[in-house]
Design an enzyme around this catalytic site. Sequence first.
Site, PDB file in Angstrom:
ATOM      1  N   PRO A 142       0.846  -1.196   0.000  1.00 29.29           N
ATOM      2  CA  PRO A 142       0.000   0.000   0.000  1.00 29.29           C
ATOM      3  C   PRO A 142       0.877   1.240   0.000  1.00 29.29           C
ATOM      4  CG  PRO A 142       0.080  -0.998   2.196  1.00 29.29           C
ATOM      5  CD  PRO A 142       0.778  -1.940   1.264  1.00 29.29           C
ATOM      6  N   THR A 147       0.598   5.533  -0.490  1.00 32.42           N
ATOM      7  CA  THR A 147      -0.024   6.830  -0.732  1.00 32.42           C
ATOM      8  C   THR A 147       0.696   7.512  -1.888  1.00 32.42           C
ATOM      9  OG1 THR A 147      -0.707   7.040   1.554  1.00 32.42           O
ATOM     10  CG2 THR A 147      -0.371   9.101   0.337  1.00 32.42           C
ATOM     11  N   GLN A 178      -6.715  -0.652   0.898  1.00 30.44           N
ATOM     12  CA  GLN A 178      -6.257  -0.407   2.274  1.00 30.44           C
ATOM     13  C   GLN A 178      -7.107   0.690   2.913  1.00 30.44           C
ATOM     14  OE1 GLN A 178      -2.657   1.727   3.567  1.00 30.44           O
ATOM     15  NE2 GLN A 178      -2.074  -0.130   4.687  1.00 30.44           N
ATOM     16  N   TYR A 194      -1.116   5.493  12.429  1.00 31.32           N
ATOM     17  CA  TYR A 194      -2.485   5.974  12.199  1.00 31.32           C
ATOM     18  C   TYR A 194      -3.427   5.440  13.291  1.00 31.32           C
ATOM     19  CZ  TYR A 194      -0.131   7.578   8.109  1.00 31.32           C
ATOM     20  OH  TYR A 194       0.783   8.199   7.298  1.00 31.32           O
ATOM     21  N   GLY A 238       7.558  -2.219  -1.775  1.00 28.58           N
ATOM     22  CA  GLY A 238       7.037  -0.863  -1.754  1.00 28.58           C
ATOM     23  C   GLY A 238       7.665   0.006  -2.820  1.00 28.58           C
TER      24      GLY A 238
HETATM   25  C1  LIG Z   1       5.542   6.638  -1.375  1.00 27.39           C
HETATM   26  C2  LIG Z   1       5.151   5.714  -0.263  1.00 27.39           C
HETATM   27  C3  LIG Z   1       3.887   5.785   0.276  1.00 27.39           C
HETATM   28  C4  LIG Z   1       3.475   4.916   1.292  1.00 27.39           C
HETATM   29  N1  LIG Z   1       2.190   4.943   1.744  1.00 27.39           N
HETATM   30  C5  LIG Z   1       1.739   3.957   2.563  1.00 27.39           C
HETATM   31  C6  LIG Z   1       0.352   3.808   2.835  1.00 27.39           C
HETATM   32  O1  LIG Z   1      -0.515   4.559   2.340  1.00 27.39           O
HETATM   33  N2  LIG Z   1      -0.015   2.778   3.648  1.00 27.39           N
HETATM   34  C7  LIG Z   1       0.905   1.921   4.200  1.00 27.39           C
HETATM   35  O2  LIG Z   1       0.524   0.996   4.911  1.00 27.39           O
HETATM   36  N3  LIG Z   1       2.212   2.043   3.953  1.00 27.39           N
HETATM   37  C8  LIG Z   1       2.647   3.008   3.121  1.00 27.39           C
HETATM   38  N4  LIG Z   1       3.975   3.055   2.781  1.00 27.39           N
HETATM   39  C9  LIG Z   1       4.901   2.026   3.315  1.00 27.39           C
HETATM   40  C10 LIG Z   1       4.987   0.844   2.350  1.00 27.39           C
HETATM   41  O3  LIG Z   1       3.741   0.158   2.274  1.00 27.39           O
HETATM   42  C11 LIG Z   1       6.065  -0.169   2.791  1.00 27.39           C
HETATM   43  O4  LIG Z   1       5.686  -0.752   4.021  1.00 27.39           O
HETATM   44  C12 LIG Z   1       7.425   0.485   2.944  1.00 27.39           C
HETATM   45  O5  LIG Z   1       7.708   1.333   1.846  1.00 27.39           O
HETATM   46  C13 LIG Z   1       8.553  -0.536   3.082  1.00 27.39           C
HETATM   47  O6  LIG Z   1       8.705  -1.288   1.911  1.00 27.39           O
HETATM   48  P1  LIG Z   1       9.891  -0.989   0.846  1.00 27.39           P
HETATM   49  O7  LIG Z   1      11.189  -0.946   1.607  1.00 27.39           O
HETATM   50  O8  LIG Z   1       9.815  -2.130  -0.127  1.00 27.39           O
HETATM   51  O9  LIG Z   1       9.583   0.336   0.212  1.00 27.39           O
HETATM   52  C14 LIG Z   1       4.400   3.959   1.791  1.00 27.39           C
HETATM   53  C15 LIG Z   1       5.699   3.907   1.261  1.00 27.39           C
HETATM   54  C16 LIG Z   1       6.078   4.746   0.240  1.00 27.39           C
HETATM   55  C17 LIG Z   1       7.450   4.607  -0.343  1.00 27.39           C
END
Ligand SMILES: Cc1cc2nc3c(=O)[nH]c(=O)nc-3n(C[C@H](O)[C@H](O)[C@H](O)COP(=O)(O)O)c2cc1C
Length: 350
Positions: free
Chosen positions: A22, A24, A97, A179, A308
């Site tokens: 997920p 944003t 989500q 949150y 992510g």
């Molecule tokens: C641009 C961006 C927006 C994110 N928005 C959310 C979100 O809306 N909800 C959420 O649970 N996590 C959000 N995250 C966290 C990601 O879901 C994920 O847990 C985190 O980036 C770690 O994974 P990664 O190292 O592969 O990026 C966001 C991460 C990024 C990079």
Amino acid sequence: MNLFSPITLGDYSLRNRVVMAPMTRSRADAQGVPSDLAAEYYSSRADAGLIVTEGTGPSPSGMGYPRTPGIYSPAQIAAWRKVTEAVHARGGRTFLQIMHVGRIAHSANRTIPDPPVAPSAIRAAGEMWTDAKGMQPFDLPRALELTEIPSVIAEYAEATRNALAAGFDGVELHSASGYLPNQFLSTGTNKRTDAYGGPIENRIRFVLEALEAMIAAAGSSGKVGMKVSPGMPFNDIGHDDPLPTYVALAKAIAPYRIAYLHVMRAGIGAETVLREAFPGTLLVGGGFKNDEANQALGEGRADAIVFGSTYVANPDLVRRLEKGAPLNEPDASTFFTPGPKGYTDYPVLA
Ligand SMILES: Cc1cc2nc3c(=O)[nH]c(=O)nc-3n(C[C@H](O)[C@H](O)[C@H](O)COP(=O)(O)O)c2cc1C
């Protein structure tokens, strides 16, 4: 077992174990209606086993950021339907989500004048972006009255019904990242002295009730997942000793048989502890690249891997992982900016 092994997740058979996190992206309009670009953005990533959408507000009270989507108005539901149809047309699966921000909000980002709500009236340290006034301190939240908690739980049920009406395959309860549900779980943000605060069994109550309401609304626990991020300090979410709380939560939700528990790694080893404590399907995310992802699956540390920022930059991530092809680097400067740049223009393999 590797990223390309199929998996049964709740009510669904997924074609691989690559999950889009997920994220944003702040491309919706001021009324929380997803843009037309969202259908292109998500459907170009539809060969993931599962796409979890960006955090989406269940109600005007649950919104806190600029240009984030909701799932409470007919226009929002109609716009999301275009997304689910485009993902399904490419054979993908997608869960919405549900994100109620609680105290992580500023009035300039909201459509209602009411202050944000939280377990306790404690302002988060730090600032957030507003389109109208630039960076602003977080608003001071109002503590939810005991008698109004059922109406907040009901928002999760209504959001679930709306998500399924929009064609989503399921919903994810966002209990991570500081949150509202995370604010109830954490000792730093929950100073309540009623049935929702104090000992662990009280601090996990809000999350259990939200999950139960979502399962009832979905008509099946196999259409409901949940994300947690034990130990992650993001959004000023202090917690004295998080692991016992999350172990108790994992044990309490085990009988619900939800589609999955998604753990974001935050450096305290929660993914290992929760693998032991939780008998259901475990998704793990946070900093994974190809080799470690396959290793984690091979060793049974996770049932599927959540990607992510790598998924932001690589719409064809599944194909790139299969081929061992190089990955595009994400550009953080366009994570939350309006328009197609950094959203729908990352290159795919020829
Ligand atoms: C641009 C961006 C927006 C994110 N928005 C959310 C979100 O809306 N909800 C959420 O649970 N996590 C959000 N995250 C966290 C990601 O879901 C994920 O847990 C985190 O980036 C770690 O994974 P990664 O190292 O592969 O990026 C966001 C991460 C990024 C990079």
